[in-house]
Design a protein around this motif. Structure first.
Motif, mmCIF file in Angstrom:
data_model
loop_
_atom_site.group_PDB
_atom_site.id
_atom_site.type_symbol
_atom_site.label_atom_id
_atom_site.label_comp_id
_atom_site.label_asym_id
_atom_site.label_seq_id
_atom_site.Cartn_x
_atom_site.Cartn_y
_atom_site.Cartn_z
ATOM 1 N N UNK A 1 20.829 17.950 9.709
ATOM 2 C CA UNK A 1 20.199 17.200 8.615
ATOM 3 C C UNK A 1 18.700 17.103 8.869
ATOM 4 N N UNK A 2 17.897 17.280 7.853
ATOM 5 C CA UNK A 2 16.449 17.203 7.983
ATOM 6 C C UNK A 2 16.010 15.752 8.116
ATOM 7 N N UNK A 3 15.128 15.515 9.078
ATOM 8 C CA UNK A 3 14.636 14.158 9.292
ATOM 9 C C UNK A 3 13.571 13.837 8.264
ATOM 10 N N UNK A 4 13.776 12.784 7.490
ATOM 11 C CA UNK A 4 12.809 12.382 6.474
ATOM 12 C C UNK A 4 11.908 11.310 7.075
ATOM 13 N N UNK A 5 10.770 11.751 7.635
ATOM 14 C CA UNK A 5 9.905 10.833 8.359
ATOM 15 C C UNK A 5 9.359 9.743 7.453
ATOM 16 N N UNK A 6 8.972 10.101 6.224
ATOM 17 C CA UNK A 6 8.373 9.117 5.331
ATOM 18 C C UNK A 6 9.324 7.954 5.060
ATOM 19 N N UNK A 7 10.624 8.234 4.944
ATOM 20 C CA UNK A 7 11.573 7.164 4.661
ATOM 21 C C UNK A 7 11.867 6.334 5.904
ATOM 22 N N UNK A 8 11.818 6.946 7.077
ATOM 23 C CA UNK A 8 12.147 6.221 8.292
ATOM 24 C C UNK A 8 11.008 5.338 8.779
ATOM 25 N N UNK A 9 9.762 5.716 8.498
ATOM 26 C CA UNK A 9 8.632 4.929 8.961
ATOM 27 C C UNK A 9 8.520 3.632 8.167
ATOM 28 N N UNK A 10 8.272 2.545 8.882
ATOM 29 C CA UNK A 10 8.224 1.218 8.265
ATOM 30 C C UNK A 10 6.805 0.910 7.803
ATOM 31 N N UNK A 11 6.656 0.500 6.548
ATOM 32 C CA UNK A 11 5.341 0.153 6.036
ATOM 33 C C UNK A 11 4.946 -1.242 6.510
ATOM 34 N N UNK A 12 3.675 -1.578 6.359
ATOM 35 C CA UNK A 12 3.187 -2.895 6.748
ATOM 36 C C UNK A 12 2.312 -3.487 5.673
ATOM 37 N N UNK A 13 1.531 -4.514 6.074
ATOM 38 C CA UNK A 13 0.730 -5.264 5.102
ATOM 39 C C UNK A 13 -0.710 -5.312 5.560
ATOM 40 N N UNK A 14 -1.638 -5.216 4.626
ATOM 41 C CA UNK A 14 -3.061 -5.165 4.938
ATOM 42 C C UNK A 14 -3.586 -6.526 5.370
ATOM 43 N N UNK A 15 -4.793 -6.513 5.937
ATOM 44 C CA UNK A 15 -5.437 -7.786 6.277
ATOM 45 C C UNK A 15 -5.668 -8.620 5.014
ATOM 46 N N UNK A 16 -5.943 -7.955 3.897
ATOM 47 C CA UNK A 16 -6.133 -8.688 2.643
ATOM 48 C C UNK A 16 -4.873 -9.391 2.183
ATOM 49 N N UNK A 17 -3.729 -8.742 2.338
ATOM 50 C CA UNK A 17 -2.461 -9.369 1.973
ATOM 51 C C UNK A 17 -2.178 -10.562 2.877
ATOM 52 N N UNK A 18 -2.426 -10.406 4.182
ATOM 53 C CA UNK A 18 -2.197 -11.509 5.114
ATOM 54 C C UNK A 18 -3.108 -12.697 4.795
ATOM 55 N N UNK A 19 -4.385 -12.416 4.485
ATOM 56 C CA UNK A 19 -5.315 -13.487 4.151
ATOM 57 C C UNK A 19 -4.908 -14.194 2.868
ATOM 58 N N UNK A 20 -4.379 -13.436 1.917
ATOM 59 C CA UNK A 20 -3.921 -14.043 0.665
ATOM 60 C C UNK A 20 -2.731 -14.970 0.913
ATOM 61 N N UNK A 21 -1.779 -14.520 1.732
ATOM 62 C CA UNK A 21 -0.620 -15.355 2.049
ATOM 63 C C UNK A 21 -1.057 -16.615 2.787
ATOM 64 N N UNK A 22 -1.988 -16.452 3.743
ATOM 65 C CA UNK A 22 -2.471 -17.617 4.491
ATOM 66 C C UNK A 22 -3.189 -18.596 3.565
ATOM 67 N N UNK A 23 -3.951 -18.063 2.620
ATOM 68 C CA UNK A 23 -4.645 -18.920 1.643
ATOM 69 C C UNK A 23 -3.646 -19.721 0.829
ATOM 70 N N UNK A 24 -2.607 -19.071 0.357
ATOM 71 C CA UNK A 24 -1.608 -19.768 -0.453
ATOM 72 C C UNK A 24 -0.936 -20.884 0.328
ATOM 73 N N UNK A 25 -0.516 -20.585 1.563
ATOM 74 C CA UNK A 25 0.158 -21.607 2.368
ATOM 75 C C UNK A 25 -0.776 -22.772 2.678
ATOM 76 N N UNK A 26 -2.048 -22.466 2.962
ATOM 77 C CA UNK A 26 -3.004 -23.533 3.263
ATOM 78 C C UNK A 26 -3.253 -24.421 2.054
ATOM 79 N N UNK A 27 -3.316 -23.822 0.874
ATOM 80 C CA UNK A 27 -3.520 -24.618 -0.340
ATOM 81 C C UNK A 27 -2.312 -25.494 -0.652
ATOM 82 N N UNK A 28 -1.120 -24.990 -0.369
ATOM 83 C CA UNK A 28 0.082 -25.802 -0.590
ATOM 84 C C UNK A 28 0.045 -27.059 0.277
ATOM 85 N N UNK A 29 -0.495 -26.932 1.489
ATOM 86 C CA UNK A 29 -0.637 -28.111 2.358
ATOM 87 C C UNK A 29 -1.793 -28.983 1.900
ATOM 88 N N UNK A 30 -2.931 -28.361 1.515
ATOM 89 C CA UNK A 30 -4.103 -29.124 1.115
ATOM 90 C C UNK A 30 -3.820 -29.962 -0.119
#
Length: 347
Positions: A1-30
């Motif tokens: 069977x041919x190994x499908x590297x693109x499907x096996x590799x796990x994607x991640x999240x950018x620094x911008x996405x992390x900062x956005x999530x942190x902003x949302x959580x901080x505002x919920x507390x604020x």
């Protein structure tokens, strides 16, 4: 069977996405008084990642949240970095600030103005949208200072293109989709484009793209070019040249070893070994030496045919890129592994 590297590799999240999530959580507390255990956001293309909080602190009039960046299976320099957002009330609107480990723009040509925190437009918009949405949920005015910091970010930034682009003091908060796709060429090519933009904005008339550190060192010394004239081309000659064709600089030097420059001479603009190969039969004709067709590498071909082959490769590479990406002056510098110039064309 041919190994499908693109499907096996796990994607991640950018620094911008992390900062956005942190902003949302901080505002919920604020504004709501309670930290969530985890926080979900909606990315520009509709993905809905959920982030656990790695840091949650609050004081008089401020809240701080940290999200650990997960870049998936991509060898991202910021994988595992803590992206920290501190929110407080502003005098009006959304205000962005660079905390420790986040850079400040010092050169024109980037999508963020000089003197501004190195927080790119899409992450800014994502955070601004989150502020508006959470403010509506709690019926408050969306007036917020968002300060982003990355512990250790100044040291990490030395492994990126930021110093060359004139971003000082730390990392950039990046991301156009919020998603890090493993081993994507997009981030590297985008950095090449930003390098062109900075060079043009500074009025440079001569830039250089090289295939590696040795050729870059030699070419920079050969022409006494400043750091921001050196575009991090690597294998992506096409990514650099196509952008330069639309955003020209009067003089462009391309430097590299005999193998990469031979591929360029034979019409390839993606010089990675997995995406282009040297045609040794054609190289033998160019050299006028039939035995070159039996070579295993361009370097071996050079040892067979000597300097005339390197000269021919440099001339043909110059002709190939001049014909395809006209309107600028080009020159080619071919360098051996010891950093010695073995051929030039167009200089």
């Amino acid at each position: 069977m041919t190994r499908d590297t693109d499907q096996e590799l796990r994607r991640g999240w950018t620094t911008g996405a992390c900062a956005t999530a942190a902003t949302k959580a901080a505002l919920m507390r604020l504004w709501g008084g309670v930290f969530p255990a985890e926080v979900g956001i909606v990315l520009p293309k509709g993905e809905t990642p959920v982030f656990p909080l790695a840091l949650a602190e609050a004081g008089d009039g401020w809240v701080r949240v940290g999200i650990t960046k997960d870049a998936g299976d991509d060898p991202d320099v910021t994988h595992g970095a803590l992206i920290v957002v501190t929110v407080s009330t502003s005098d009006g609107g959304v205000v962005f600030r660079a905390g420790p480990g986040v850079g400040t723009v010092t050169k024109a040509g980037l999508p963020i103005g000089v003197g501004e925190p190195a927080i790119n437009p899409v992450p800014r918009q994502m955070m601004t949208d989150v502020v508006a949405a959470v403010a509506k949920d709690y019926a408050v005015t969306p007036d917020v200072v968002i300060e982003i910091s990355v512990p250790g970010g100044e040291a990490l930034a030395q492994k990126t293109w930021n110093p060359r682009l004139g971003i000082v003091g730390g990392l950039s908060i990046l991301g156009t989709t919020g998603v890090v796709r493993p081993f994507s060429c997009a981030a590297w090519i985008a950095s090449i484009h930003r390098g062109v933009d900075v060079a043009r904005a500074d009025g440079l008339t001569h830039v250089a793209g090289c295939t590696g550190a040795t050729s870059e060192r030699v070419v920079q010394g050969l022409y006494d070019l400043p750091d921001h004239a050196m575009l991090d081309m690597g294998d992506f000659a096409g990514g650099m040249l196509k952008y330069l064709a639309k955003h020209p600089v009067p003089w462009v030097t391309i430097g590299g070893g005999i193998g990469k420059i031979t591929k360029l001479a034979q019409g390839a603009v993606d010089l990675h070994s997995a995406r282009s190969q040297v045609d040794f039969a054609a190289l033998a004709k160019m050299a006028g030496r039939p035995e070159v067709a039996q070579a295993n590498t361009a370097l071996e071909a050079y040892t067979m045919a000597g300097p005339p082959l390197a000269d021919a490769v440099a001339r043909q590479a110059l002709n190939a890129i001049s014909a395809r990406f006209g309107g600028m002056r080009f020159d080619i510098v071919v360098i051996d592994r010891a950093g010695v110039v073995i051929a030039r064309a167009g200089a």
